[in-house]
Write a protein that holds these residues in place. Structure first.
Motif, PDB file in Angstrom:
ATOM      1  N   UNK A 286       0.843  -1.195   0.000  1.00  0.00           N
ATOM      2  CA  UNK A 286       0.000   0.000   0.000  1.00  0.00           C
ATOM      3  C   UNK A 286       0.878   1.245   0.000  1.00  0.00           C
ATOM      4  N   UNK A 287       1.327   1.716  -1.164  1.00  0.00           N
ATOM      5  CA  UNK A 287       2.145   2.928  -1.199  1.00  0.00           C
ATOM      6  C   UNK A 287       1.328   4.141  -0.783  1.00  0.00           C
ATOM      7  N   UNK A 288       1.977   5.149  -0.220  1.00  0.00           N
ATOM      8  CA  UNK A 288       1.246   6.357   0.189  1.00  0.00           C
ATOM      9  C   UNK A 288       0.541   7.004  -1.000  1.00  0.00           C
ATOM     10  N   UNK A 289      -0.563   7.672  -0.712  1.00  0.00           N
ATOM     11  CA  UNK A 289      -1.354   8.299  -1.767  1.00  0.00           C
ATOM     12  C   UNK A 289      -1.777   9.699  -1.320  1.00  0.00           C
TER      13      UNK A 289
ATOM     14  N   UNK B 189       5.147  10.270  -4.500  1.00  0.00           N
ATOM     15  CA  UNK B 189       6.137  11.344  -4.418  1.00  0.00           C
ATOM     16  C   UNK B 189       5.549  12.574  -3.738  1.00  0.00           C
ATOM     17  N   UNK B 190       4.304  12.932  -4.075  1.00  0.00           N
ATOM     18  CA  UNK B 190       3.673  14.085  -3.447  1.00  0.00           C
ATOM     19  C   UNK B 190       3.525  13.878  -1.939  1.00  0.00           C
ATOM     20  N   UNK B 191       3.124  12.683  -1.538  1.00  0.00           N
ATOM     21  CA  UNK B 191       2.982  12.388  -0.112  1.00  0.00           C
ATOM     22  C   UNK B 191       4.320  12.536   0.599  1.00  0.00           C
ATOM     23  N   UNK B 192       5.388  11.954   0.022  1.00  0.00           N
ATOM     24  CA  UNK B 192       6.701  12.021   0.667  1.00  0.00           C
ATOM     25  C   UNK B 192       7.225  13.451   0.715  1.00  0.00           C
ATOM     26  N   UNK B 193       6.948  14.253  -0.309  1.00  0.00           N
ATOM     27  CA  UNK B 193       7.398  15.645  -0.311  1.00  0.00           C
ATOM     28  C   UNK B 193       6.698  16.425   0.797  1.00  0.00           C
TER      29      UNK B 193
ATOM     30  N   UNK C  50      -6.872  11.195 -11.464  1.00  0.00           N
ATOM     31  CA  UNK C  50      -6.112  11.730 -12.593  1.00  0.00           C
ATOM     32  C   UNK C  50      -4.604  11.646 -12.375  1.00  0.00           C
ATOM     33  N   UNK C  51      -4.203  11.194 -11.206  1.00  0.00           N
ATOM     34  CA  UNK C  51      -2.780  11.190 -10.856  1.00  0.00           C
ATOM     35  C   UNK C  51      -2.314   9.750 -10.682  1.00  0.00           C
ATOM     36  N   UNK C  52      -1.183   9.426 -11.271  1.00  0.00           N
ATOM     37  CA  UNK C  52      -0.638   8.079 -11.179  1.00  0.00           C
ATOM     38  C   UNK C  52      -0.111   7.768  -9.791  1.00  0.00           C
ATOM     39  N   UNK C  53       0.052   6.477  -9.471  1.00  0.00           N
ATOM     40  CA  UNK C  53       0.538   6.092  -8.139  1.00  0.00           C
ATOM     41  C   UNK C  53       1.941   6.611  -7.839  1.00  0.00           C
ATOM     42  N   UNK C  54       2.798   6.692  -8.838  1.00  0.00           N
ATOM     43  CA  UNK C  54       4.140   7.207  -8.598  1.00  0.00           C
ATOM     44  C   UNK C  54       4.127   8.665  -8.199  1.00  0.00           C
TER      45      UNK C  54
ATOM     46  N   UNK D  14       5.191  15.877 -13.405  1.00  0.00           N
ATOM     47  CA  UNK D  14       4.422  15.630 -14.638  1.00  0.00           C
ATOM     48  C   UNK D  14       3.524  14.402 -14.490  1.00  0.00           C
ATOM     49  N   UNK D  15       2.285  14.533 -14.953  1.00  0.00           N
ATOM     50  CA  UNK D  15       1.387  13.379 -14.957  1.00  0.00           C
ATOM     51  C   UNK D  15       1.872  12.337 -15.955  1.00  0.00           C
ATOM     52  N   UNK D  16       2.519  12.822 -17.037  1.00  0.00           N
ATOM     53  CA  UNK D  16       3.188  11.929 -17.984  1.00  0.00           C
ATOM     54  C   UNK D  16       4.676  12.188 -17.846  1.00  0.00           C
ATOM     55  N   UNK D  17       5.441  11.267 -17.209  1.00  0.00           N
ATOM     56  CA  UNK D  17       6.859  11.520 -16.945  1.00  0.00           C
ATOM     57  C   UNK D  17       7.675  11.853 -18.187  1.00  0.00           C
ATOM     58  N   UNK D  18       7.257  11.384 -19.358  1.00  0.00           N
ATOM     59  CA  UNK D  18       8.049  11.625 -20.579  1.00  0.00           C
ATOM     60  C   UNK D  18       7.963  13.076 -21.010  1.00  0.00           C
ATOM     61  N   UNK D  19       7.037  13.825 -20.425  1.00  0.00           N
ATOM     62  CA  UNK D  19       6.893  15.214 -20.807  1.00  0.00           C
ATOM     63  C   UNK D  19       7.435  16.137 -19.730  1.00  0.00           C
ATOM     64  N   UNK D  20       8.138  15.556 -18.735  1.00  0.00           N
ATOM     65  CA  UNK D  20       8.624  16.362 -17.614  1.00  0.00           C
ATOM     66  C   UNK D  20       9.802  17.227 -17.998  1.00  0.00           C
TER      67      UNK D  20
END
Length: 376
Positions: free
Chosen positions: A245-248, A284-288, A276-280, A366-372
């Motif tokens: 259960x990763x943080x969300x 990351x947002x939770x940890x930040x 609308x937001x991916x688990x990764x 980025x919601x799509x990491x390839x566009x970050x």
């Protein structure tokens, strides 16, 4: 470093070649009128070549001289013609495959010269054809060995790169776990420390309010111990390489509430739909937020803080503002370094902006990491 062609097991090669040379020669001798019949010396020479092939992995340099000598002596003594040259041909191939190129070409050259000499002495119209074929086959045997050597090198390089990629993946994952452990421990211990200070104060001045502080300490310690135990279980390979259960984003309000119970005046603004937001990005947002609020409580001396979550274009924006003393010129610690690594892994940006007073920590994921974007 020389690369050695592996191929079939050595024992199989030795036994197979020995059987072919001995049985094939016995059968061939029964259909030839030779000056010298097969005797114990002939069988010793027939077996010497296959035995030499047993050194192909430990001492490949001895194969070709032994097989060349055994074959030459056998033919010079006038024994029946047969598959005696099989061990010689294999030794040329295996010598080249082991990386001993000059020795393989020398052995092939000696064999070719012997074939040409025998063809000339035998005479006849087909002598030149037999000599040309023998020379060509000697060269082909070396080239076959070179092909095996290059193939072995390519396979070894492929295995090395694959293992290096796996090791890099394991290292990266353990670095991620180390960041998680740091965030969990720093946040929980910071909150426990604050609540313990409150409990000590209330124990003297207002015992009736002591129980909520102790309950907060109990809840924080229980949650942090569970997370740390799970993370350490992964490091010991006792758990799969993805925590259950990763943080969300849904757990961020609890972080805000913990900070509020610790004495901070908190304001939380969230306009993000978690679907609308991916688990990764959610983790990351939770940890930040977790690390940001831990730094606010431990280092800034702030009285209030604001946590903002919103979607900005194709990115999740995470912002933590406080009215404390800011960085005060101190270098970035493990917490900020961990934030930057998380954001960079997702192709986002992290900015630290001084306020008057306080500090703003702002991340764009980025919601799509390839566009970050790129790390700043």
């Amino acid at each position: 470093m020389q690369r050695r062609f592996q191929g079939p097991p050595t024992t199989f090669i030795v036994i197979a070649v020995a059987l072919i040379q001995v049985l094939g020669t016995v059968f061939s001798a029964s259909h030839q009128a030779t000056l010298r019949p097969l005797d114990p010396l002939a069988f010793m020479l027939l077996l010497a070549g296959p035995v030499a092939l047993a050194f192909r992995t430990r001492r490949p340099a001895v194969m070709l001289p032994i097989t060349l000598a055994a074959t030459s002596i056998y033919l010079l003594l006038g024994y029946a013609w047969g598959p005696i040259v099989l061990s010689l041909a294999l030794s040329i191939i295996l010598t080249a495959a082991a990386g001993l190129r000059w020795q393989a070409w020398l052995g092939a050259g000696i064999s070719a010269a012997a074939i040409v000499l025998m063809a000339v002495l035998a005479g006849g119209e087909t002598g030149l054809v037999r000599a040309s074929a023998g020379v060509a086959w000697a060269a082909i045997l070396v080239l076959i060995g070179e092909g095996f050597r290059r193939r072995g090198e390519r396979m070894a390089e492929y295995r090395r790169r694959r293992e290096a990629a796996k090791q890099a993946e394991r290292d990266e994952y353990r670095l991620t776990l180390a960041r998680d452990i740091h965030d969990v421990v720093a946040h929980s211990l910071s909150m426990i420390n604050v609540q313990a200070s409150v409990a000590l104060h209330l124990g003297t001045n207002d015992p009736e309010k002591l129980r909520p502080a102790l309950e907060a300490i109990k809840a924080a310690s229980k949650e942090s111990l569970a997370e740390v135990r799970q993370l350490l279980g992964v490091l010991r390979d006792d758990a799969p390489l993805s925590p259950a259960a990763p943080p969300s984003l849904e757990r961020i309000p609890q972080l805000v509430e913990d900070a509020r119970r610790g004495g901070l005046q908190m304001r939380f603004e969230n306009s993000v739909d978690p679907e609308r937001v991916g688990p990764g990005q959610q983790e990351a947002a939770y940890r930040i937020v977790q690390e940001g609020l831990s730094n606010v409580r431990r280092h800034s001396g702030a009285a209030s803080a604001v946590v903002l979550l919103e979607l900005s274009g194709n990115a999740l924006r995470v912002r933590i503002d406080d009215d404390g003393g800011g960085l005060r010129g101190a270098p970035a610690g493990n917490g900020l370094r961990g934030m930057r690594e998380r954001v960079k892994a997702l192709g986002g940006t992290l900015c630290l902006t001084p306020l008057e007073p306080g500090l703003r920590v702002e991340a764009s994921l980025p919601l799509n990491p390839h566009e970050g974007g790129h790390q700043r």
